[in-house]
Scaffold this active site. Structure first.
Site, PDB file in Angstrom:
ATOM      1  N   ASP A  80      11.661  14.607  13.596  1.00  0.00           N
ATOM      2  CA  ASP A  80      11.003  14.706  12.285  1.00  0.00           C
ATOM      3  C   ASP A  80       9.478  14.744  12.458  1.00  0.00           C
ATOM      4  O   ASP A  80       8.744  13.998  11.807  1.00  0.00           O
ATOM      5  CB  ASP A  80      11.408  13.536  11.389  1.00  0.00           C
ATOM      6  CG  ASP A  80      11.131  13.809   9.908  1.00  0.00           C
ATOM      7  OD1 ASP A  80      10.918  14.989   9.548  1.00  0.00           O
ATOM      8  OD2 ASP A  80      11.116  12.855   9.117  1.00  0.00           O
TER       9      ASP A  80
ATOM     10  N   PHE B 180       0.802  -1.222   0.000  1.00  0.00           N
ATOM     11  CA  PHE B 180       0.000   0.000   0.000  1.00  0.00           C
ATOM     12  C   PHE B 180       0.834   1.271   0.000  1.00  0.00           C
ATOM     13  O   PHE B 180       0.301   2.370  -0.092  1.00  0.00           O
ATOM     14  CB  PHE B 180      -0.984   0.022   1.182  1.00  0.00           C
ATOM     15  CG  PHE B 180      -0.328   0.093   2.542  1.00  0.00           C
ATOM     16  CD1 PHE B 180      -0.094   1.315   3.158  1.00  0.00           C
ATOM     17  CD2 PHE B 180       0.019  -1.060   3.224  1.00  0.00           C
ATOM     18  CE1 PHE B 180       0.476   1.392   4.412  1.00  0.00           C
ATOM     19  CE2 PHE B 180       0.587  -1.007   4.482  1.00  0.00           C
ATOM     20  CZ  PHE B 180       0.820   0.228   5.085  1.00  0.00           C
TER      21      PHE B 180
END
Length: 431
Positions: free
Chosen positions: A191, A63
């Protein structure tokens, strides 16, 4: 809503993912080799603990994918999971990239393992590790599957429209609570951005992708594989010393993004955006639709000086006040903006009183001697306290499990004592 990207570091296949230019190389020393040896030993320990029983793993369709990774739907022990495969390049000349990919794998699994509660209690706002295995040049990380998609994808579909205020506060609270726990464990994410915030089926936000996370005491200002320019704190861009407050800066931009419906500095490429931030001290324009108290919180989070940014425990307290007022009044327009500054000042005030409590009869009844520490859980309150900078006091004591409740109650007798307790009570309950 689309499928979750599961927070995987997809490599530098998008312009957004290009990192800072290579930093100056420092000569290796004995300390560096000792750290690497310790890190390798910890990775082996984690992989042993989280080893995968391949007979229980079923892999479905892919996916998501990137330059060096692929994500698949899977079933492990009859539970839906996300399976990420990372493959090092076959080209022997690209040894630097191969080492970087292996480092990101090691960092992700060790960090996720560390963030699991020692007694099985798991903070709901952080993606859960299920298993991992290493067989160079291929690596595999198995995590819980999150079906709701990323915040980044969700905002993109809104096409420059802001989220409803109640959704913004709810999502922000999920993120802030998760980050408060991450920081309490001495970890810096490095991040934090919308693509690394994933929703589950109940639309609860979870923090993912710990591939460039680090222990706060080992943050390397010269590292060249950290963060994403548009959400990166200026001190990281300048390769200056930094700590947990870089995540607070990124959170401020996420909060702004939910009001604006656009990515930061949309009109600039990532390198231009970075230059505007660290050279011109530019910040995005906050929409007029943003309530004044939230505006002030955003400005505090992305302050140029890290020490002026609030801790996540304070941010949670502010957002909880926002939620209370919004649920009651349906608006934040009548809420004084000074509430953010008042909460920001509580840290020093409360620290002063905790220091005084140290010498009182109340504290003497809850603090024990240095012996009888049989479990990492016994210091979980101390770890949580570091989020609000109380470690200078609490870290000198070892607490027995039966005394944790008394300590929490003693702190609650103080005005605003819940600033510390509310971030540790969930861990205490699992005793």
């Amino acid at each position: 809503m689309g499928r979750a990207r599961a927070g995987v570091r997809l490599g530098a296949d998008r312009l957004e993912d290009w990192r800072t230019p290579p930093a100056p190389v420092r000569a290796p020393g004995k300390l560096k080799h000792r750290k690497e040896g310790h890190a390798n030993g910890r990775v082996k320990e984690v992989l042993g603990k989280w080893s995968v029983d391949h007979s229980q793993l079923l892999i479905g369709h892919r996916f998501a994918s990137g330059a060096h990774s692929r994500l698949f739907h899977g079933i492990y022990n009859e539970q839906p999971v996300a399976v990420k495969f990372i493959r090092q390049p076959d080209d022997e000349e690209d040894a630097e990239l191969a080492a970087q990919l292996e480092k990101q794998f090691s960092t992700e699994v060790t960090t996720l393992s560390r963030l699991n509660h020692p007694r099985g209690f798991y903070i709901c706002a952080i993606k859960k590790l299920v298993g991992a295995c290493s067989s160079p040049p291929a690596f595999c990380v198995i995590t819980e599957f999150l079906s709701g998609g990323s915040l980044g994808a969700f905002l993109h579909k809104l096409d420059h429209k802001a989220l409803p205020l109640d959704k913004i506060i709810s999502i922000s609270l999920d993120i802030a609570r998760g980050m408060a726990y991450i920081h309490s464990q001495g970890v810096v994410h490095r991040d934090v951005k919308p693509d690394n915030i994933i929703f589950d089926e109940e639309f609860s936000a979870k923090i993912v992708d710990f591939g460039v996370a680090c222990e706060e005491e080992h943050c390397d200002p010269l590292a060249n594989d950290t963060g994403t320019f548009r959400w990166m704190a200026p001190e990281m861009m300048k390769h200056k010393a930094y700590g947990r407050k870089v995540d607070v800066y990124s959170f401020g931009l996420i909060l702004w993004q939910m009001f604006s419906g656009t990515i930061p500095y949309e009109e600039l490429n990532p390198f231009q955006a970075a230059f505007a931030v660290f050279d011109k001290n530019v910040r995005p324009k906050i929409p007029t639709s943003c309530p004044a108290p939230v505006r002030l919180l955003i400005e505090q989070c992305w302050a140029s000086h890290p020490e002026k940014r609030p801790d996540f425990c304070q941010i949670v307290q502010i957002l909880e006040k926002f939620k209370t007022v919004l649920d009651r009044d349906g608006t934040l327009d009548n809420m004084p903006s000074s509430i953010c500054q008042e909460t920001h000042d509580h840290k020093n005030w409360l620290a002063h009183w905790v220091q005084k409590l140290k010498h009182s009869h109340i504290m003497s009844s809850v603090v024990t001697s240095h012996h009888s520490v049989s479990s990492p859980f016994q210091t979980v309150l101390i770890r949580s306290a570091t989020t609000c900078n109380f470690s200078y006091f609490l870290s000198s004591f070892f607490l027995r499990k039966e005394r944790l409740a008394q300590l929490a109650i003693a702190l609650l007798h103080l005005h605003h004592g819940s600033v510390l307790f509310q971030y540790t009570k969930c861990e205490y309950i699992s005793c």
